[in-house]
Design an enzyme around this catalytic site. Structure first.
Site, PDB file in Angstrom:
ATOM      1  N   MET A 178       0.848  -1.166   0.000  1.00  0.00           N
ATOM      2  CA  MET A 178       0.000   0.000   0.000  1.00  0.00           C
ATOM      3  C   MET A 178       0.888   1.221   0.000  1.00  0.00           C
ATOM      4  SD  MET A 178      -3.362  -1.134   1.513  1.00  0.00           S
ATOM      5  CE  MET A 178      -3.471   0.003   2.784  1.00  0.00           C
ATOM      6  N   ALA A 220       0.038  10.187   1.453  1.00  0.00           N
ATOM      7  CA  ALA A 220      -0.589   9.349   0.440  1.00  0.00           C
ATOM      8  C   ALA A 220      -0.424   7.880   0.791  1.00  0.00           C
ATOM      9  CB  ALA A 220       0.021   9.633  -0.928  1.00  0.00           C
ATOM     10  N   SER A 221      -1.308   7.061   0.236  1.00  0.00           N
ATOM     11  CA  SER A 221      -1.302   5.622   0.462  1.00  0.00           C
ATOM     12  C   SER A 221      -1.302   5.346   1.972  1.00  0.00           C
ATOM     13  CB  SER A 221      -0.095   4.983  -0.234  1.00  0.00           C
ATOM     14  OG  SER A 221      -0.277   3.595  -0.357  1.00  0.00           O
ATOM     15  N   GLY A 222      -0.235   4.753   2.516  1.00  0.00           N
ATOM     16  CA  GLY A 222      -0.189   4.481   3.944  1.00  0.00           C
ATOM     17  C   GLY A 222      -0.260   5.742   4.785  1.00  0.00           C
ATOM     18  N   GLY A 254      -4.185  11.038  -0.881  1.00  0.00           N
ATOM     19  CA  GLY A 254      -5.002  10.040  -1.579  1.00  0.00           C
ATOM     20  C   GLY A 254      -4.201   8.788  -1.875  1.00  0.00           C
TER      21      GLY A 254
END
Length: 714
Positions: free
Chosen positions: A1, A475-477, A497
């Site tokens: 992720m 972002a992500s994690g 995001g």
């Protein structure tokens, strides 16, 4: 992720490559160079620069914030009592139907207002200044010489490290605004390695400082759009005749290794969920996908539009004039002066001469200056800026995410979930913290680590107000962590995001054949050889590989929808691995409101029921740990200085030098001894004269005399 593995995308000058290096799954670990578009990246920092009551917008409704969490059972709670723990667990598992996104709550503006001290406050401040130790004293009429260049980190730095930190820069500007000993600020700007979130925070504090009525002068030798954005915020901007001012525009580019790997016989097998999740493009493609092109173009347009608007406002011009400047490709400094883009052309010594004239200092005298590092030693208490008994904890999550700490700390940043979870639990159990501000500057990382921290943050948010404040990138994690908060605050150009999943492996079959390398594996179990690099995946393994990635994406997306009180179908529209700027994310419900640290603190006060005009103490809990290289660097400096001073037979000067490097002595538990020696040495002249007087009295009794020692110099 991980918000990583993406096509190697860079913003020249204004946005450089943000590289993360690691993506983990439960099956294997892929190490690769990952690219991130980096929009070139307290200790009571906001005690005085507090939002004014007049800026507090009336709430539309009184929302009691409850955190949401998935329906898993906790095996163990770390709260002080089981009864209290059960209440938290029950409250934490409610759906997020009453968070900031769901109830459309209005937030305080978080504007930083300068309020002049009254007569009593000034009197108390001057008394405190008289009691300060020597290394915290500043000469009256000094100029704060603030030089910002290179990397600026979000994490509060220790005394060993030479790296600038955003909290220290902001705090010094606040202190300088109120410090009567500081007459003005001389801001020197060199090329910066940070994102637009930090740039905006620095600019916000410069604007606050200007409200004090003191001057702030900018000086830039080398810089592009990012550096100019800060420099032009100053009242005056000077550059030397040969300055490299490159105001030519912004660009985004991407590089791909697919063709290179093909030639050497390496076959990437990448599984990505989300059409915009371009993380694997770096190793799997030879060109930019249409989805990636769409995403990068939108990000570039947002940054470019913001830059044009702010720069045109600072110079009193319109956007067309600024675009004309970029398109003209001006490299002659004289033309920048003629166009009003800079104040004048001067060397550094000429600027200092100008400051002397402004401060009525004789030409043969030195300009009294104090640098950023020395001024950081001045305590807020000294300037009567310390907060009240109301405390707000500040957690800073900086760097890529991993589950465990690897080896000796030799520098760098990162979020280790085991350590960060311990901090979260300490804050949750502590009764003195009324709210928590979580500052996030992370592109993501280990998926499991992100989920574990999300869980703990949800439990924290169920007990105390938790406000997430995004910096350069979340972002992500990084966004996964932010989802746990009651309210998410973002800068306009924060990259956030990237709700998507990417995982991959390499097949080295062709490479092994070229070099004559052979590897055979004996296994038991249908999927035991998922990490076997000597051959491509079999059909059933590919199917398993794809399904595991899809399941990880489904969990991420559904938790995001639950946390943001959105329908899954609507969340799917803004997910798909797409990266948004903070402004675009706010328009789509991924972020509650736009602003910086002051906005986050104002909302934390609101949630905790603290009046907006009340000072609070911000307690830093995430200082950067001291690394081996930091200690060695500082130790060498101290030893070198001591050797030099001892060779000259210095006495008091030795202790002064020790005081300047007291950070090393602090961590070696000898600083208290040095303070005692310093105080004892200061008393030696008095003791000497007292002893002489006693001896003289003795001599007089015997009918003898003794010459006076006069003034004793130490």
């Amino acid at each position: 992720m991980n918000a990583s593995l993406a096509a190697r995308s860079t913003f020249s000058k204004t946005g450089s490559i943000r590289q993360a290096a690691q993506y983990r799954t439960c099956l294997f670990t892929v190490h690769s160079r990952i690219a991130w578009i980096q929009t070139t990246r307290g200790l009571n920092i906001f005690d005085v620069a507090r939002p004014s009551c007049k800026h507090l917008i009336k709430l539309n409704r009184d929302c009691h914030i409850r955190a949401s969490i998935d329906g898993k059972e906790l095996s163990q709670l770390t709260d002080s009592t089981k009864k209290e723990g059960d209440a938290i667990q029950k409250d934490a598992e409610r759906p997020g139907t009453e968070n900031g996104a769901a109830c459309k709550e209005e937030f305080p503006s978080g504007d930083m207002d300068f309020e002049k001290f009254g007569v009593w406050d000034n009197f108390v401040m001057r008394l405190k200044m008289l009691c300060t130790v020597p290394w915290q004293r500043v000469k009256k009429g000094s100029v704060l010489k603030l030089k910002i260049s290179g990397k600026i980190t979000e994490q509060f730095q220790g005394r060993f490290t030479p790296v600038l930190s955003l909290p220290q820069i902001c705090q010094n500007l606040i202190k300088a605004a109120y410090d009567p000993r500081i007459s003005g600020v001389y801001l020197q700007i060199e090329p910066l390695d940070c994102g637009w979130g930090k740039i905006e925070e620095i600019r916000r504090h410069i604007l606050f400082y200007k409200k004090s009525g003191k001057f702030i002068i900018g000086y830039m030798t080398v810089g592009g759009e990012k550096e100019y954005y800060i420099a032009r915020t100053c009242q005056e901007l000077y550059v030397p005749p040969g300055a490299y001012v490159t105001l030519y525009g912004l660009k985004v580019q991407a590089t791909f290794l697919g063709g290179v790997l093909e030639k050497v016989g390496v076959e990437p097998e990448v599984e990505r969920i989300g059409k915009y999740k371009s993380a694997g493009d770096l190793i799997s493609r030879k060109d930019m996908s249409e989805e990636n092109r769409e995403m990068l173009t939108a990000l570039l347009d947002d940054i470019y539009s913001n830059w044009l608007g702010e720069v045109s406002s600072l110079n009193g011009k319109n956007k067309e004039d600024v675009e004309s400047l970029l398109n003209a490709g001006v490299f002659e400094i004289e033309k920048l002066k003629e166009g009003g883009w800079i104040t004048d052309i001067k060397y550094d010594d000429e600027v200092e001469k100008l400051l002397k004239e402004r401060l009525n200092i004789k030409e043969d005298k030195n300009l009294p200056v104090v640098d950023n590092k020395k001024y950081s030693r001045v305590k807020l208490w000294t300037l009567n800026l310390a907060g009240s008994k109301d405390q707000i904890a500040v957690l800073r999550a900086v760097g890529s995410i991993s589950r465990t700490k690897g080896g000796i700390n030799v520098g760098g940043e990162g979020i280790v979930s085991d350590q960060f979870i311990d901090q979260i639990r300490q804050v949750r159990d502590a009764k003195n913290f009324k709210a928590v501000v979580l500052r996030i500057d992370s592109p993501g990382g280990d998926a499991l680590a992100s989920d574990l921290m999300w869980r703990e943050l949800r439990l924290l948010a169920a007990k105390k107000p938790l406000i997430a404040s995004m910096v350069d990138v979340a972002a992500s994690g990084g966004y996964y962590m932010a989802m746990a908060a009651n309210t998410i605050v973002s800068e306009k150009l924060t990259l956030t995001g990237s709700i998507g999943v990417v995982t991959g492996r390499f097949s080295l079959k062709n490479l092994y054949e070229k070099v004559g390398y052979t590897k055979e594996v004996i296994s038991r179990g249908k999927f035991a050889e998922l990490d076997a690099e000597q051959r491509p995946l079999r059909p059933e393994e590919k199917e398993f590989f794809a399904k595991s990635a899809q399941e990880a994406y489904r969990k991420f997306r559904d938790k995001a929808a639950l946390s943001r009180s959105m329908e899954i179908e609507k969340m799917e529209e803004v997910a798909q691995g797409r990266v948004w700027t903070g402004k675009a994310a706010s328009d789509r419900g991924l972020v509650d409101t736009l602003g910086g640290m002051s906005k986050a603190v104002a909302i934390a006060k609101q949630r905790a029921g603290i009046p907006q005009d009340t000072k609070v103490s911000l307690i830093e809990l995430s200082k950067r740990p001291v690394s081996v290289t930091d200690v060695l660097r500082s130790g060498v400096t101290v030893v070198t200085s001591l050797s030099k001073l001892l060779s000259t037979g210095g006495r008091f000067e030795v202790l002064q030098e020790l005081a300047q490097h007291r950070a090393l002595l602090d961590d070696m538990y000898t600083y208290e001894l040095v303070k005692v020696l310093h105080q004892g040495l200061a008393l030696l002249p008095t003791l000497y004269r007292f002893g002489f007087w006693a001896v003289q009295c003795k001599f007089k009794e015997k009918g003898k005399s003794l010459d006076s020692p006069g003034k004793v110099g130490w």
